[in-house]
Design a protein around this motif. Structure first.
Motif, PDB file in Angstrom:
ATOM      1  N   MET A  43       0.830  -1.203   0.000  1.00 21.61           N
ATOM      2  CA  MET A  43       0.000   0.000   0.000  1.00 21.61           C
ATOM      3  C   MET A  43       0.866   1.255   0.000  1.00 21.61           C
ATOM      4  N   SER A  44       1.932   1.227   0.785  1.00 25.50           N
ATOM      5  CA  SER A  44       2.823   2.377   0.844  1.00 25.50           C
ATOM      6  C   SER A  44       3.481   2.643  -0.499  1.00 25.50           C
ATOM      7  N   SER A  45       3.917   1.569  -1.171  1.00 20.54           N
ATOM      8  CA  SER A  45       4.539   1.750  -2.483  1.00 20.54           C
ATOM      9  C   SER A  45       3.529   2.253  -3.518  1.00 20.54           C
ATOM     10  N   CYS A  46       2.267   1.821  -3.406  1.00 16.03           N
ATOM     11  CA  CYS A  46       1.229   2.307  -4.324  1.00 16.03           C
ATOM     12  C   CYS A  46       0.920   3.776  -4.074  1.00 16.03           C
ATOM     13  N   LEU A  47       0.886   4.186  -2.813  1.00 16.29           N
ATOM     14  CA  LEU A  47       0.595   5.586  -2.496  1.00 16.29           C
ATOM     15  C   LEU A  47       1.691   6.513  -3.005  1.00 16.29           C
ATOM     16  N   LYS A  48       2.911   6.009  -3.027  1.00 12.93           N
ATOM     17  CA  LYS A  48       4.003   6.852  -3.518  1.00 12.93           C
ATOM     18  C   LYS A  48       3.883   7.122  -5.008  1.00 12.93           C
ATOM     19  N   GLN A  49       3.146   6.269  -5.718  1.00  8.33           N
ATOM     20  CA  GLN A  49       2.985   6.445  -7.157  1.00  8.33           C
ATOM     21  C   GLN A  49       1.749   7.258  -7.517  1.00  8.33           C
ATOM     22  N   VAL A  50       0.931   7.603  -6.499  1.00 11.86           N
ATOM     23  CA  VAL A  50      -0.299   8.352  -6.760  1.00 11.86           C
ATOM     24  C   VAL A  50       0.014   9.841  -6.679  1.00 11.86           C
ATOM     25  N   SER A  51      -0.469  10.591  -7.645  1.00 13.65           N
ATOM     26  CA  SER A  51      -0.199  12.032  -7.662  1.00 13.65           C
ATOM     27  C   SER A  51      -1.393  12.867  -7.214  1.00 13.65           C
ATOM     28  N   LYS A  52      -2.618  12.465  -7.600  1.00 11.42           N
ATOM     29  CA  LYS A  52      -3.803  13.249  -7.267  1.00 11.42           C
ATOM     30  C   LYS A  52      -4.841  12.330  -6.632  1.00 11.42           C
ATOM     31  N   ILE A  53      -4.955  12.430  -5.335  1.00  6.70           N
ATOM     32  CA  ILE A  53      -5.985  11.645  -4.632  1.00  6.70           C
ATOM     33  C   ILE A  53      -6.768  12.509  -3.659  1.00  6.70           C
ATOM     34  N   GLY A  54      -6.599  13.829  -3.758  1.00  2.81           N
ATOM     35  CA  GLY A  54      -7.318  14.720  -2.851  1.00  2.81           C
ATOM     36  C   GLY A  54      -6.579  15.005  -1.563  1.00  2.81           C
ATOM     37  N   LEU A  55      -5.562  14.229  -1.265  1.00  2.00           N
ATOM     38  CA  LEU A  55      -4.763  14.438  -0.062  1.00  2.00           C
ATOM     39  C   LEU A  55      -3.298  14.385  -0.435  1.00  2.00           C
ATOM     40  N   ASP A  56      -2.467  14.668   0.545  1.00  2.00           N
ATOM     41  CA  ASP A  56      -1.030  14.607   0.327  1.00  2.00           C
ATOM     42  C   ASP A  56      -0.583  13.152   0.377  1.00  2.00           C
ATOM     43  N   PRO A  57      -0.104  12.578  -0.718  1.00  2.00           N
ATOM     44  CA  PRO A  57       0.307  11.164  -0.687  1.00  2.00           C
ATOM     45  C   PRO A  57       1.423  10.895   0.301  1.00  2.00           C
ATOM     46  N   SER A  58       2.315  11.863   0.488  1.00  2.00           N
ATOM     47  CA  SER A  58       3.426  11.640   1.417  1.00  2.00           C
ATOM     48  C   SER A  58       2.937  11.486   2.848  1.00  2.00           C
ATOM     49  N   ALA A  59       1.873  12.227   3.220  1.00  2.00           N
ATOM     50  CA  ALA A  59       1.330  12.099   4.578  1.00  2.00           C
ATOM     51  C   ALA A  59       0.731  10.723   4.797  1.00  2.00           C
ATOM     52  N   LEU A  60      -0.017  10.229   3.794  1.00  2.00           N
ATOM     53  CA  LEU A  60      -0.585   8.888   3.917  1.00  2.00           C
ATOM     54  C   LEU A  60       0.504   7.829   3.946  1.00  2.00           C
ATOM     55  N   THR A  61       1.542   8.033   3.163  1.00  2.00           N
ATOM     56  CA  THR A  61       2.650   7.072   3.155  1.00  2.00           C
ATOM     57  C   THR A  61       3.321   7.015   4.512  1.00  2.00           C
ATOM     58  N   ARG A  62       3.505   8.183   5.120  1.00  2.00           N
ATOM     59  CA  ARG A  62       4.102   8.210   6.459  1.00  2.00           C
ATOM     60  C   ARG A  62       3.215   7.487   7.464  1.00  2.00           C
ATOM     61  N   CYS A  63       1.897   7.644   7.340  1.00  2.00           N
ATOM     62  CA  CYS A  63       0.973   6.946   8.247  1.00  2.00           C
ATOM     63  C   CYS A  63       1.099   5.433   8.097  1.00  2.00           C
ATOM     64  N   VAL A  64       1.125   4.966   6.859  1.00  2.00           N
ATOM     65  CA  VAL A  64       1.233   3.522   6.624  1.00  2.00           C
ATOM     66  C   VAL A  64       2.555   2.987   7.147  1.00  2.00           C
ATOM     67  N   ASP A  65       3.637   3.746   6.915  1.00  2.00           N
ATOM     68  CA  ASP A  65       4.950   3.302   7.395  1.00  2.00           C
ATOM     69  C   ASP A  65       4.998   3.268   8.916  1.00  2.00           C
ATOM     70  N   LEU A  66       4.383   4.254   9.561  1.00  2.00           N
ATOM     71  CA  LEU A  66       4.350   4.262  11.028  1.00  2.00           C
ATOM     72  C   LEU A  66       3.545   3.085  11.569  1.00  2.00           C
ATOM     73  N   ILE A  67       2.436   2.772  10.914  1.00  2.00           N
ATOM     74  CA  ILE A  67       1.623   1.629  11.354  1.00  2.00           C
ATOM     75  C   ILE A  67       2.409   0.333  11.209  1.00  2.00           C
ATOM     76  N   THR A  68       3.135   0.188  10.095  1.00  2.00           N
ATOM     77  CA  THR A  68       3.957  -1.017   9.897  1.00  2.00           C
ATOM     78  C   THR A  68       5.038  -1.116  10.963  1.00  2.00           C
ATOM     79  N   THR A  69       5.652   0.013  11.291  1.00  2.00           N
ATOM     80  CA  THR A  69       6.685   0.008  12.341  1.00  2.00           C
ATOM     81  C   THR A  69       6.098  -0.387  13.689  1.00  2.00           C
ATOM     82  N   GLN A  70       4.924   0.143  14.010  1.00  2.00           N
ATOM     83  CA  GLN A  70       4.278  -0.206  15.279  1.00  2.00           C
ATOM     84  C   GLN A  70       3.883  -1.679  15.315  1.00  2.00           C
ATOM     85  N   ARG A  71       3.485  -2.219  14.182  1.00  2.00           N
ATOM     86  CA  ARG A  71       3.114  -3.639  14.138  1.00  2.00           C
ATOM     87  C   ARG A  71       4.332  -4.516  14.399  1.00  2.00           C
TER      88      ARG A  71
END
Length: 259
Positions: free
Chosen positions: A58-86
């Motif tokens: 999911m994180s790698s897919c979000l990095k390839q998205v340019s227009k999704i209404g939100l900042d892709p980098s913020a979502l990527t950071r969220c996914v990476d943080l969740i993976t780290t916590q897991r």
């Protein structure tokens, strides 16, 4: 005449278990349930690792998205943080619950070894007892062999008694301390999961509010756009529209005639 219990329908009353039988029954049940719990934790860890793999995708897919209404980098950071916590949760479970389960498995191995040792001591004592009886019933009795056999039998009986007492004491300790052992193991497992979900919520809460606010704004804008469109729906409105269009159409001029 012998009356069968099957014909009368009565069941034979079970003989009361001895302390040794009761302790061994509890021990075998504890060993089986511990193995089942250990297998369940392994399956749970495997599923968590699969979720980590999915989050990485999911994180790698979000990095390839340019227009999704939100900042892709913020979502990527969220996914990476969740993976780290897991991964941190899995490490906590490995250091607490799984390490304790492994120590308990080693205790089971020691208990099984002690059971075999007691059985060997009993077998040795029984064989020496047969030898003592054999020399005793010989005529004339071989005094030296008989005394030596009696001595060896006495020592083997003492070893068997000692092994038996040690085994029963260990079984009593396991029976009394099983709850004191399992409670902290399960508490650490639940605490690790609770901590993980609490941290995930703190990580996702700002993104959730951002998504909700963005969806609210986009929904309101879409409603305004729909209101501005001249789209007439419904049978009555369609009929009214046709009537208005007929009134607005002018009648054609008559053709010029030549007299």
């Amino acid at each position: 005449a012998v009356v069968s219990t099957q014909s009368t329908g009565f069941r034979r009353k079970k003989q009361p278990q001895t302390e040794e039988e009761r302790l061994f029954a509890e021990y075998r049940k504890l060993e089986k349930r511990t193995q089942a719990l250990s297998n369940g934790i392994k399956s749970w860890k495997a599923s968590q690792l699969n979720l980590c793999k999915g989050q990485n995708k999911m994180s790698s897919c979000l990095k390839q998205v340019s227009k999704i209404g939100l900042d892709p980098s913020a979502l990527t950071r969220c996914v990476d943080l969740i993976t780290t916590q897991r991964h941190k949760m899995l490490d906590d479970v490995r250091l607490t619950t799984q390490a304790s389960m492994q120590r308990l498995h080693s205790l089971f191995n020691n208990m099984n070894g002690a059971t075999k040792k007691r059985a060997q001591a009993k077998s040795e004592a029984d064989n020496l007892k047969k030898k003592v009886d054999k020399y005793y019933h010989q005529y004339p009795i071989p005094i030296e062999k008989y005394k030596n056999a009696v001595k060896l039998h006495t020592e083997a009986t003492e070893r068997h008694t000692k092994a038996h007492d040690n085994l029963l004491n260990d079984l009593r300790c396991i029976s009394k301390g099983k709850y004191d052992f399992f409670e902290p193991c399960l508490e650490s497992l639940l605490l690790a999961q609770l901590t993980y979900y609490r941290r995930v919520w703190k990580t996702l809460e700002p993104a959730i509010h951002e998504v909700e606010s963005t969806e609210t704004l986009s929904t309101a804008a879409n409603m305004e756009r729909l209101k501005s469109l001249s789209i007439v729906t419904g049978p009555q409105n369609n009929l009214k529209a046709r009537m208005m269009s007929r009134k607005s159409v002018k009648a054609p001029n008559p053709p010029n005639t030549v007299v």
